[in-house]
Design an enzyme around this catalytic site. Structure first.
Site, short mmCIF file in Angstrom:
data_model
loop_
_atom_site.label_atom_id
_atom_site.label_comp_id
_atom_site.label_asym_id
_atom_site.label_seq_id
_atom_site.Cartn_x
_atom_site.Cartn_y
_atom_site.Cartn_z
N TRP A 70 1.35 -0.82 0.24
CA TRP A 70 -0.35 -0.03 0.00
C TRP A 70 0.66 1.53 0.04
CZ3 TRP A 70 -3.78 -0.12 -2.57
CH2 TRP A 70 -4.71 -1.49 -2.30
N ASP A 93 -1.19 6.90 6.29
CA ASP A 93 -2.48 5.86 6.41
C ASP A 93 -2.53 4.94 7.52
OD1 ASP A 93 -3.88 4.47 5.11
OD2 ASP A 93 -2.64 3.63 2.69
N LYS A 126 -11.32 -1.93 6.75
CA LYS A 126 -10.66 -2.48 6.97
C LYS A 126 -11.18 -2.70 8.30
CE LYS A 126 -8.04 -3.02 3.87
NZ LYS A 126 -7.76 -2.11 3.01
C1 LIG Z 1 -6.34 -1.23 1.64
C2 LIG Z 1 -6.06 -0.46 1.63
C3 LIG Z 1 -5.86 1.19 1.12
C4 LIG Z 1 -6.88 0.57 -0.22
O1 LIG Z 1 -7.97 1.22 0.16
P1 LIG Z 1 -9.07 1.85 -0.68
O2 LIG Z 1 -10.12 2.14 0.33
O3 LIG Z 1 -9.37 0.12 -1.67
O4 LIG Z 1 -8.69 2.91 -1.50
C5 LIG Z 1 -5.16 1.96 1.40
N1 LIG Z 1 -4.07 1.36 1.83
C6 LIG Z 1 -3.74 1.07 3.48
C7 LIG Z 1 -2.66 0.14 4.57
C8 LIG Z 1 -4.85 -0.41 3.03
O5 LIG Z 1 -4.84 -1.52 3.56
#
Ligand SMILES: *Cc1c(COP(=O)(O)O)cnc(C)c1O
Length: 366
Positions: free
Chosen positions: A105, A175, A199
């Site tokens: 990511w 993030d 998540k």
């Molecule tokens: C799943 C994930 C993403 C992707 O997110 P989207 O909402 O599908 O754009 C980005 N960063 C992390 C750490 C993730 O686990």
């Protein structure tokens, strides 16, 4: 196979608490205090304004946020933030932003940031196959970077930082999509935190952005398309265009659950540690039958990635796990192997059942 009662170990969208799902089920037909389906309530209603306010306030309480932070509920997922952040903060800057490349990511975030301005990859785990993380003291952060960007929990590889990174005089941007509200954090050390809901804290459709109010000082944003302008979302109180009312309502229910049923993030972290310890102990005590992927100091409490000695054994494991009611254990499509994602909503008892299954599978397989 009992398809009605599969346990959700998927990397995302993840499991949600059963009590939340029951309230959602009722709200689909009729939200008790409104008398309408949550799927058809106006985003301009007083009720929805209260939903947004309470969601924000609950986040503020859970994270201990000061008044100098905005809490935004946006669309476009974490992926949109990969672009919106550099688009906004790199314009007119000569010094590059610092990025850490710690896995799948963060790699995506770097790819998008490079289109918007100058960045420097301060550290990369690519050569070592993303099996470990750097420690804060070994990193040479630049003092004049517009910001530092990193991913707190690499969902695919199962790597998680257990310390704060960076310098206090450079805006920290993180993030936290896959570990948001899973443990207490020093929120006041961050200039911007973002996390999509799907998540740990709700369904897909809404992304939380926590932003310190001085981050946009001196930054012109008039030239951006409306949806990519943070100021529009701040001014409209997350109601700039039709927001995902349903997803936001579920996030509200999850924050209530965290506050009232769980009792805050210290308690949530304790439960998450207990769940992860069960699984990692199982891996460590399997005499190499199960092989953990991440270096032990960098293990994720949310995503436990592991493998078996051969692809055949792994396929056998996944097939048996699926018919025993454990869903979503296959590793990310970019990596293979297995991954047990044990987000907030997945109970300790579900993890205990998985560990029992793993013990049984190992005993039969040797
Ligand atoms: C799943 C994930 C993403 C992707 O997110 P989207 O909402 O599908 O754009 C980005 N960063 C992390 C750490 C993730 O686990």
């Amino acid at each position: 196979m009992n398809l009605r009662n599969q346990l959700n170990f998927s990397g995302g969208p993840g499991a949600l608490p059963e009590t939340v799902l029951q309230q959602v089920q009722e709200a689909i037909i009729s939200v008790p205090e409104v008398g309408l389906s949550v799927l058809g309530i106006s985003h301009r209603s007083d009720w929805f304004a209260q939903v947004v306010t309470e969601t924000e306030n609950n986040m503020r309480t859970l994270l201990g946020l000061g008044k100098n932070y905005h809490v935004l509920l946006l669309q476009g997922g974490a992926t949109q933030q990969f672009s919106m952040i550099p688009m906004t903060l790199l314009q007119g800057k000569n010094a590059p932003a610092d990025y850490l490349h710690t896995g799948y990511w963060s790699g995506k975030s770097i790819h998008e940031a490079q289109k918007e301005g100058k960045i420097r990859i301060l550290w990369s785990g690519e050569d070592t196959g993303f099996t470990q993380l750097p420690s804060n003291e070994t990193l040479d952060f630049s003092a004049d970077a517009p910001y530092l960007h990193y991913v707190s929990n690499e969902t695919v590889e199962g790597l998680q930082f257990h310390e704060l990174l960076g310098r206090d005089d450079v805006p920290r941007i993180c993030d936290m999509s896959s570990d948001f509200l899973s443990r207490p954090i020093a929120a006041d050390k961050f200039a911007l935190i973002y996390a999509h809901a799907q998540k740990n804290i709700g369904p897909a459709g809404v992304t939380i952005v926590v932003m310190r109010d001085d981050l946009l000082d001196g930054i012109p944003t008039d030239q951006f398309a409306g949806m990519f302008n943070y100021r529009n979302h701040i001014n409209a109180h997350s109601n700039f265009n039709t927001p995902p009312v349903f997803a936001i309502y579920v996030v509200l229910l999850v924050t209530r659950w965290l506050l009232k049923d769980i009792g805050g993030l210290n308690n949530m972290a304790r439960i998450n540690q207990e769940k992860a310890a069960l699984l990692y102990t199982k891996l460590d005590q399997s005499n190499g039958f199960y092989r953990g992927r991440a270096a032990s100091t960098d293990r994720s409490l949310m995503n436990v990635a592991f493998s078996l000695s051969t692809k055949e054994k792994e396929q056998h494991f996944l097939a048996e796990a699926a018919s025993a009611g454990f869903s979503g254990l296959a590793g990310h499509r970019s990596m293979g192997g297995m991954r047990a994602s044990i987000y907030n909503g997945l109970s300790l008892s579900s993890v205990e059942q998985l560990v029992d299954f793993m013990f049984d599978f190992q005993t039969r397989g040797q």
